[in-house]
Design an enzyme around this catalytic site. Structure first.
Site, short mmCIF file in Angstrom:
data_model
loop_
_atom_site.label_atom_id
_atom_site.label_comp_id
_atom_site.label_asym_id
_atom_site.label_seq_id
_atom_site.Cartn_x
_atom_site.Cartn_y
_atom_site.Cartn_z
N ASP A 182 -10.16 27.79 22.48
CA ASP A 182 -9.95 26.33 22.47
C ASP A 182 -9.98 25.77 23.87
O ASP A 182 -9.21 24.89 24.22
CB ASP A 182 -8.61 26.02 21.78
CG ASP A 182 -8.52 24.60 21.28
OD1 ASP A 182 -9.56 24.05 20.89
OD2 ASP A 182 -7.42 24.03 21.29
N LYS A 207 -4.87 21.55 13.72
CA LYS A 207 -6.32 21.76 13.58
C LYS A 207 -6.59 23.15 13.01
O LYS A 207 -7.46 23.34 12.15
CB LYS A 207 -7.02 21.60 14.93
CG LYS A 207 -7.00 20.20 15.47
CD LYS A 207 -7.65 20.18 16.85
CE LYS A 207 -7.40 18.87 17.56
NZ LYS A 207 -7.93 18.85 18.94
N LYS A 247 -13.86 25.98 20.03
CA LYS A 247 -14.11 24.54 20.20
C LYS A 247 -15.37 24.31 21.02
O LYS A 247 -15.60 24.96 22.03
CB LYS A 247 -12.92 23.88 20.89
CG LYS A 247 -13.14 22.39 21.13
CD LYS A 247 -11.87 21.66 21.47
CE LYS A 247 -11.31 22.08 22.80
NZ LYS A 247 -10.06 21.37 23.10
#
Length: 837
Positions: free
Chosen positions: A364, A241, A404
């Site tokens: 994240d 990612k 995120k």
């Protein structure tokens, strides 16, 4: 099951976080939010009455065409095909014909039996025999209509409208903080997205409630066009990612540039980054794979099963990454909610980046929300806040941030994005193709931090303090950080957020329906998976290779491999002593560099990675011994070095303080380098080798690890400036050496050691020499054979490691008791240098 995109090893963090430990949850669906703790989770458990309770959004109004498009979102995306007759093998068909079977007629003397062949069982999974699940009845005549989706490696970045308004002042922001009752229902949050799309997602998810996790996981794997990208050469999907986003944002993370397009990180400096709430470390593994030892990372995550797994950094030098856990350092808990942890982490990062901060921050974080999947965005509100807050506390001006998010429907979440849009020059909400398309995951990317962002940081800190005071179980809560009317009054921003949520929602609903179809018909398979993997990896510049653990290699073999065809015999040569005769053979001071030695013994150390380090004294056949089993001066030394690193060093007992409080610390001083992480440095100029070593030691030293010996590059002096060493010499009382003060060399940071001698290293290769041009007032190179002279560095004049090693001279500090006739005294050496200037 929570709506996750993880591989069972995604980061968990935070006060009161419940860990799943990678074990799939029993719950399957719910609201459009997600967790990061279970491999199989793409959905959440749904509250059945929820869709009935929700009300339509008052704005923005939809056109007739848009309403039709939204209605189509929940329609079946399938194409029916004519069901084929049950197909049995030729042998079975022939056998039935011999028994008198004719198509359309029953078996038996008068054709009274059943006219259809008994169907093969379509029972799947561990369901009870005969159990049928609505929406998942096996159906071979149902296929996916591929025209409904666009499968491509091309992605588009949408930026939020640029904010030109001034950063809000502290007093104004304090009035924005709104207290209220803790929310426990998602239907209250309907201001920033179309209700029909949200209801469509809930309707699609609700059909998965009774489906077995393995069936769903299999359907998800087969339906996702990007599924086979997985982690590629890295430990998990998170790394890919980051690779995906780094490419899509023009490598703003691994090759940052300023607004004029100039590189942010000068040569011979490190790229600094932080990885927050991001165990096991996939993001950092990617960055260090891309940057090697030209970067230094700081990690902050919750201790426990979701900690960083540095031993899994197969492709990158984990030695350049230093986890820190807040108060207590390596003994801390890593809870990002705690204000004192945030302060401690900021202090640590600033102390180790020359008080400049990092170039970029990655976050994240996620935690298990099993049983409360519909509330994931609400439960994650403090996680969003603290990740943003931590990033702002350590990010340098001009730096970047990626974090995120899950759903962004609540006033709280949108308010945080609103604040970030004020203090960064560009902000995007982006979902990479490596994030599974059926989940709610997305990322906020913030580019170029503005000057004057501290009021927003301080406001977020105050909000977190209030949340900390209220506690986890209080019914009171901070429900807004920016009032709803202010968010809606900024129409460009408001419309962009609604558009973003609706766009992601449509794609999510589409892919949820696709998974349902693939679950109904197990014979379906997404045919573009191989092409998408190949295209994406090529575009993102990631090798299409199989991930593999490092080979276990004998240190002797590793040494031979690194030395390649070069003979190692010269490494055993004894260094020439600088006596009176050799001193007067020195023609040019400018050809030499000097360094102060502490020991009479030098060693070569070879690393196979982490703490697997071996040493050799340079004698005999080169028998390598494990370093940590060796005692140096009565002390055990422990290091961590990147694999395929080969250094020439000495072990030094450094002194700190004086008198009874004096401490001795065993350190490693690097004299020269042959290899750094497999990069051959032998042919480089001595000055280049030393500069590279300085960057190397900055990257790998870990101040938080008191169990590791510090590793330093020797102070280097030009021979013509030898008197500078004199200025570093002081008389000190040394514990264990009686009451007589001893001569000590004092380095930076209050460190000192007792010197044993000086190395003179010739950095210019014969027949070249350096001289001083009086007319031009600068140095030049002169060839003693051809009589050629030049101000530019001739490549053939560069002394390799072998040249420097073979020609260097050792001046040993003479003992006051023993003096030979040809020994050189310190004062004589200083006088010689002065006479040659």
């Amino acid at each position: 099951m929570s709506d996750s995109d993880s591989d069972g090893d995604r980061p968990c963090f935070g006060q009161g976080a419940a860990f799943s430990g990678g074990v799939p949850s029993e719950h399957m669906f719910g609201s459009m939010s997600e967790s990061t703790t279970t491999e199989s989770s793409d959905f959440e458990e749904v509250d059945q009455p929820l869709a009935k309770k929700m009300k339509l959004l008052p704005e923005p109004e939809k056109t007739e065409g848009e309403e039709k498009e939204i209605d189509n979102i929940v329609a079946p995306f399938t194409t029916s095909v004519k069901k084929k007759a049950a197909s049995y093998g030729k042998f079975a068909t022939t056998m039935l014909a011999k028994m008198g079977y004719k198509e359309g007629k029953g078996l038996g003397k008068h054709g009274q039996g059943r006219t259809e062949i008994v169907e093969a069982s379509k029972q799947r999974g561990r369901r009870g025999l005969g159990l049928h699940i609505d929406g998942f009845e096996p159906a071979e005549d149902v296929v996916w209509n591929s025209e409904m989706e666009e499968i491509t490696s091309e992605e588009k970045v949408e930026w939020l409208p640029t904010c030109s308004n001034p950063i809000p002042d502290p007093d104004t922001m304090k009035t924005w903080m709104k207290e209220g009752l803790r929310s426990s229902v998602k239907e209250d949050e309907t201001e920033f997205g179309d209700l029909k799309i949200l209801k469509g997602g809930l309707a699609c998810k609700s059909v998965f409630d009774q489906l077995e996790s393995e069936e769903m996981r299999r359907a998800r794997t087969k339906s996702n066009p990007y599924e086979t990208i997985r982690g590629a050469i890295f430990q998990n999907r998170a790394a890919m990612k980051m690779a995906n986003m780094d490419y899509m944002f023009d490598f703003i993370f691994t090759a940052p540039r300023d607004e004029e397009g100039r590189p942010v990180v000068p040569p011979h400096e490190l790229l600094y980054f932080a990885d927050i709430c991001a165990g096991p470390g996939g993001f950092s593994e990617y960055v260090l794979w891309r940057k090697k030892l030209n970067a230094k990372g700081f990690g902050f995550t919750l201790k426990g099963p979701c900690d960083f797994k540095l031993e899994e950094f197969f492709t990158a030098p984990s030695e350049a990454f230093e986890p820190f856990y807040g108060v207590g350092g390596v003994e801390g808990d890593g809870d990002v909610y705690r204000p004192d942890n945030l302060i401690a982490f900021r202090k640590f990062v600033m102390e180790n980046t020359d008080n400049k901060g990092v170039h970029f921050v990655m976050a994240d974080g996620g935690f298990s929300v099993e049983g409360k999947e519909n509330l994931q965005e609400i439960l994650s509100k403090r996680l969003y806040l603290c990740q943003f807050l931590s990033a702002l506390s350590i990010l340098r001006v001009g730096g970047h941030f990626v974090c995120k998010l899950f759903d962004v429907y609540t006033t709280w979440s949108v308010g945080l994005v609103y604040l970030m849009n004020h203090i960064f020059k560009q902000v995007s909400i982006f979902k990479p193709v490596t994030s599974r398309p059926a989940n709610s995951e997305r990322y906020i990317i913030c580019k170029h931090l503005k000057e004057g962002h501290w009021p927003v940081h301080n406001y977020m800190f105050e909000v977190n303090l209030e949340l900390h005071k209220l506690g986890e179980f209080s019914q009171e809560d901070i429900v807004e950080v920016v009032p709803l009317d202010i968010l809606k009054a900024d129409m460009p921003f408001y419309n962009a957020m609604v558009f973003s949520n609706d766009s992601f929602g449509r794609k999510q609903v589409l892919n949820l329906k696709k998974i349902q179809i693939f679950a109904k018909n197990p014979d379906l398979h997404e045919g573009k998976q191989a092409d998408m993997r190949k295209e994406c990896l090529m575009k993102w510049k990631i090798p299409d290779e199989t991930r593999s653990a490092p080979d276990k290699e004998d240190p002797g073999r590793a040494f031979q491999r690194l030395m390649n065809a070069e003979s190692k015999e010269y490494l055993s040569d004894k260094t020439s002593t600088l006596d009176a005769k050799r001193l007067h053979s020195v023609k040019s001071l400018y050809d030499y560099r000097a360094m102060v030695l502490a020991s009479k013994e030098r060693h070569f150390i070879l690393s196979k990675g982490r703490s697997h380090i071996f040493k050799w004294d340079g004698r005999g056949q080169g028998k390598w011994k494990k370093l940590e089993t060796s005692a140096e001066g009565g002390m055990i030394i422990k290091l961590e070095l990147p694999k395929d690193t080969l250094l020439e060093v000495e072990f030094v007992q450094e002194l700190r303080g004086e008198g009874k409080g004096q401490r001795k610390v065993l350190a490693v001083h690097i004299i020269d380098v042959l290899m750094i992480y497999g990069d051959d440095m032998r042919a480089h100029h001595f000055n280049d080798r030393m500069e590279r070593l300085k960057r190397f030691t900055k990257a790998i030293n870990k101040p938080s690890r008191s169990d590791l010996a510090p590793i330093r590059v020797k102070d280097i002096f030009k021979l013509e400036h030898l008197e500078e060493i004199n200025e570093r010499l002081q008389l000190k009382l040394v514990k264990g050496w009686g009451r007589e003060p001893r001569r000590c060399y004092c380095g930076s940071g209050g460190r000192a050691f007792m010197p044993s001698g000086i190395f003179l290293i010739k950095t210019v290769k014969d027949p070249w020499s350096m001289a001083w041009s009086r007319s031009n007032n600068k140095k030049y190179f002169y060839n003693l054979v051809t009589k050629q002279s030049t101000f530019e560095l001739p490549l053939e004049s560069i002394a390799s490691y072998k040249d420097c090693h073979s020609t260097r001279l050792l001046w040993s500090w003479p003992s006051s008791e023993v003096r030979s006739s040809d020994s050189v005294q310190w004062e004589e050496l200083i006088d010689f240098v002065k006479s040659k200037k």
